[in-house]
Design an enzyme around this catalytic site. Structure first.
Site, PDB file in Angstrom:
ATOM      1  N   LYS A  11       0.818  -1.213   0.000  1.00  0.00           N
ATOM      2  CA  LYS A  11       0.000   0.000   0.000  1.00  0.00           C
ATOM      3  C   LYS A  11       0.860   1.273   0.000  1.00  0.00           C
ATOM      4  CE  LYS A  11      -4.127  -2.032   2.154  1.00  0.00           C
ATOM      5  NZ  LYS A  11      -5.081  -1.962   3.294  1.00  0.00           N
ATOM      6  N   TYR A  51     -12.472  -1.549  -3.856  1.00  0.00           N
ATOM      7  CA  TYR A  51     -12.982  -1.755  -2.493  1.00  0.00           C
ATOM      8  C   TYR A  51     -14.499  -1.592  -2.428  1.00  0.00           C
ATOM      9  CZ  TYR A  51      -8.325  -1.981  -0.352  1.00  0.00           C
ATOM     10  OH  TYR A  51      -7.068  -2.368   0.036  1.00  0.00           O
ATOM     11  N   ASN A 114      -2.098   0.235   6.779  1.00  0.00           N
ATOM     12  CA  ASN A 114      -1.605  -1.051   7.286  1.00  0.00           C
ATOM     13  C   ASN A 114      -0.744  -1.837   6.301  1.00  0.00           C
ATOM     14  OD1 ASN A 114      -3.685  -1.727   5.631  1.00  0.00           O
ATOM     15  ND2 ASN A 114      -4.767  -3.036   7.085  1.00  0.00           N
ATOM     16  N   HIS A 117      -2.404  -5.127   1.366  1.00  0.00           N
ATOM     17  CA  HIS A 117      -3.724  -5.727   1.130  1.00  0.00           C
ATOM     18  C   HIS A 117      -3.537  -7.211   0.862  1.00  0.00           C
ATOM     19  CE1 HIS A 117      -7.656  -6.564  -0.668  1.00  0.00           C
ATOM     20  NE2 HIS A 117      -6.978  -7.242  -1.589  1.00  0.00           N
ATOM     21  N   GLU A 128      -9.548 -10.063  -8.050  1.00  0.00           N
ATOM     22  CA  GLU A 128      -8.610  -8.974  -7.762  1.00  0.00           C
ATOM     23  C   GLU A 128      -7.369  -9.043  -8.655  1.00  0.00           C
ATOM     24  OE1 GLU A 128      -9.959  -8.374  -3.088  1.00  0.00           O
ATOM     25  OE2 GLU A 128      -7.959  -9.135  -3.531  1.00  0.00           O
TER      26      GLU A 128
HETATM   27  P1  IDP Z   1      -8.160  -6.673   5.502  1.00  0.00           P
HETATM   28  O1  IDP Z   1      -7.318  -5.730   4.685  1.00  0.00           O
HETATM   29  O2  IDP Z   1      -7.386  -7.252   6.658  1.00  0.00           O
HETATM   30  O3  IDP Z   1      -8.831  -7.742   4.674  1.00  0.00           O
HETATM   31  P2  IDP Z   1     -10.780  -5.357   5.656  1.00  0.00           P
HETATM   32  O4  IDP Z   1     -11.717  -5.496   6.823  1.00  0.00           O
HETATM   33  O5  IDP Z   1     -11.101  -6.086   4.392  1.00  0.00           O
HETATM   34  O6  IDP Z   1      -9.312  -5.790   6.186  1.00  0.00           O
HETATM   35  O7  IDP Z   1     -10.616  -3.806   5.379  1.00  0.00           O
HETATM   36  C1  IDP Z   1      -9.996  -3.352   4.177  1.00  0.00           C
HETATM   37  C2  IDP Z   1      -9.056  -2.215   4.519  1.00  0.00           C
HETATM   38  O8  IDP Z   1      -9.818  -1.108   5.006  1.00  0.00           O
HETATM   39  C3  IDP Z   1      -8.064  -2.513   5.655  1.00  0.00           C
HETATM   40  O9  IDP Z   1      -6.923  -3.214   5.225  1.00  0.00           O
HETATM   41  C4  IDP Z   1      -7.742  -1.120   6.146  1.00  0.00           C
HETATM   42  O10 IDP Z   1      -6.794  -0.461   5.296  1.00  0.00           O
HETATM   43  C5  IDP Z   1      -9.080  -0.420   6.018  1.00  0.00           C
HETATM   44  N1  IDP Z   1      -9.845  -0.487   7.288  1.00  0.00           N
HETATM   45  C6  IDP Z   1     -10.563  -1.532   7.761  1.00  0.00           C
HETATM   46  N2  IDP Z   1     -11.122  -1.257   8.945  1.00  0.00           N
HETATM   47  C7  IDP Z   1     -10.748   0.024   9.243  1.00  0.00           C
HETATM   48  C8  IDP Z   1     -11.014   0.898  10.354  1.00  0.00           C
HETATM   49  O11 IDP Z   1     -11.699   0.534  11.325  1.00  0.00           O
HETATM   50  N3  IDP Z   1     -10.431   2.131  10.290  1.00  0.00           N
HETATM   51  C9  IDP Z   1      -9.684   2.559   9.234  1.00  0.00           C
HETATM   52  N4  IDP Z   1      -9.422   1.774   8.179  1.00  0.00           N
HETATM   53  C10 IDP Z   1      -9.931   0.516   8.182  1.00  0.00           C
HETATM   54 MG    MG Z   2     -10.298  -7.597   3.244  1.00  0.00          MG
END
Ligand code: IDP
Ligand code: MG
Length: 144
Positions: A11, A51, A114, A117, A128
């Site tokens: 990312k 997304y 984070n 992805h 994807e």
């Molecule tokens: P994942 O990436 O571990 O699969 P997902 O729940 O699919 O997690 O969420 C997609 C992305 O959205 C996350 O990787 C993160 O960058 C962002 N995200 C998810 N939950 C939050 C939140 O509570 N606050 C801010 N960003 C979030």
């Molecule tokens: Mg996800």
């Protein structure tokens, strides 16, 4: 073969902070092979479409803004049980909850920013990978 590919994205936070090489080395150490890679600056329309499953969630706008804030590095990766193994290697979404030694624990700044992805199912991995790479651009490992 079903179940052997996943879509990773290094990312914008990790690309900007110079962690792409360390993350790729970590993934290669874990047995993932790169089938395709491309540095890309996503438009808001592209990030929003990628997304789309999260549209309407409270973090959706923040996520789209973050994913368009700079270049990111999508990777089509291959190994056995790719989706499950990759999710184990990257750790929980929030780096504070990610296990020691996982990529998100090592390199992520926050739950939103984070570092990486990862696809969450074989079906989504196929969708994807196709979002970023036509099948013809996936390197044929058997020919190398
Ligand atoms: P994942 O990436 O571990 O699969 P997902 O729940 O699919 O997690 O969420 C997609 C992305 O959205 C996350 O990787 C993160 O960058 C962002 N995200 C998810 N939950 C939050 C939140 O509570 N606050 C801010 N960003 C979030
Ligand atoms: Mg996800």
């Amino acid at each position: 073969m079903a179940g052997n590919r996943t879509l990773a994205i290094i990312k914008p936070d990790a690309v900007a902070s110079g962690r792409s090489g360390a993350i790729l080395a970590h993934l290669e150490r874990e047995g993932f092979v790169v089938r395709a890679a491309r540095l890309v600056r996503l438009s808001r329309a592209q990030a929003g479409a990628f997304y789309d499953v999260h549209r309407g969630r409270p973090f959706y706008d923040e996520l789209v803004s973050f994913m368009t804030s700079g270049p990111c590095l999508p990777l089509a990766l291959e190994r056995d049980e790719a989706v499950a193994r990759y999710r184990t290697v990257i750790g929980a979404t929030d780096p504070r909850e990610a296990a020691d030694g996982t990529i998100r624990r090592l390199y992520a700044e926050s739950k939103g920013r984070n570092a990486v992805h990862g696809s969450d199912s074989d079906e989504n991995a196929a969708r994807e990978i196709a979002f970023f790479f036509p099948e013809s651009e996936l390197a044929d490992l058997a020919a190398t």
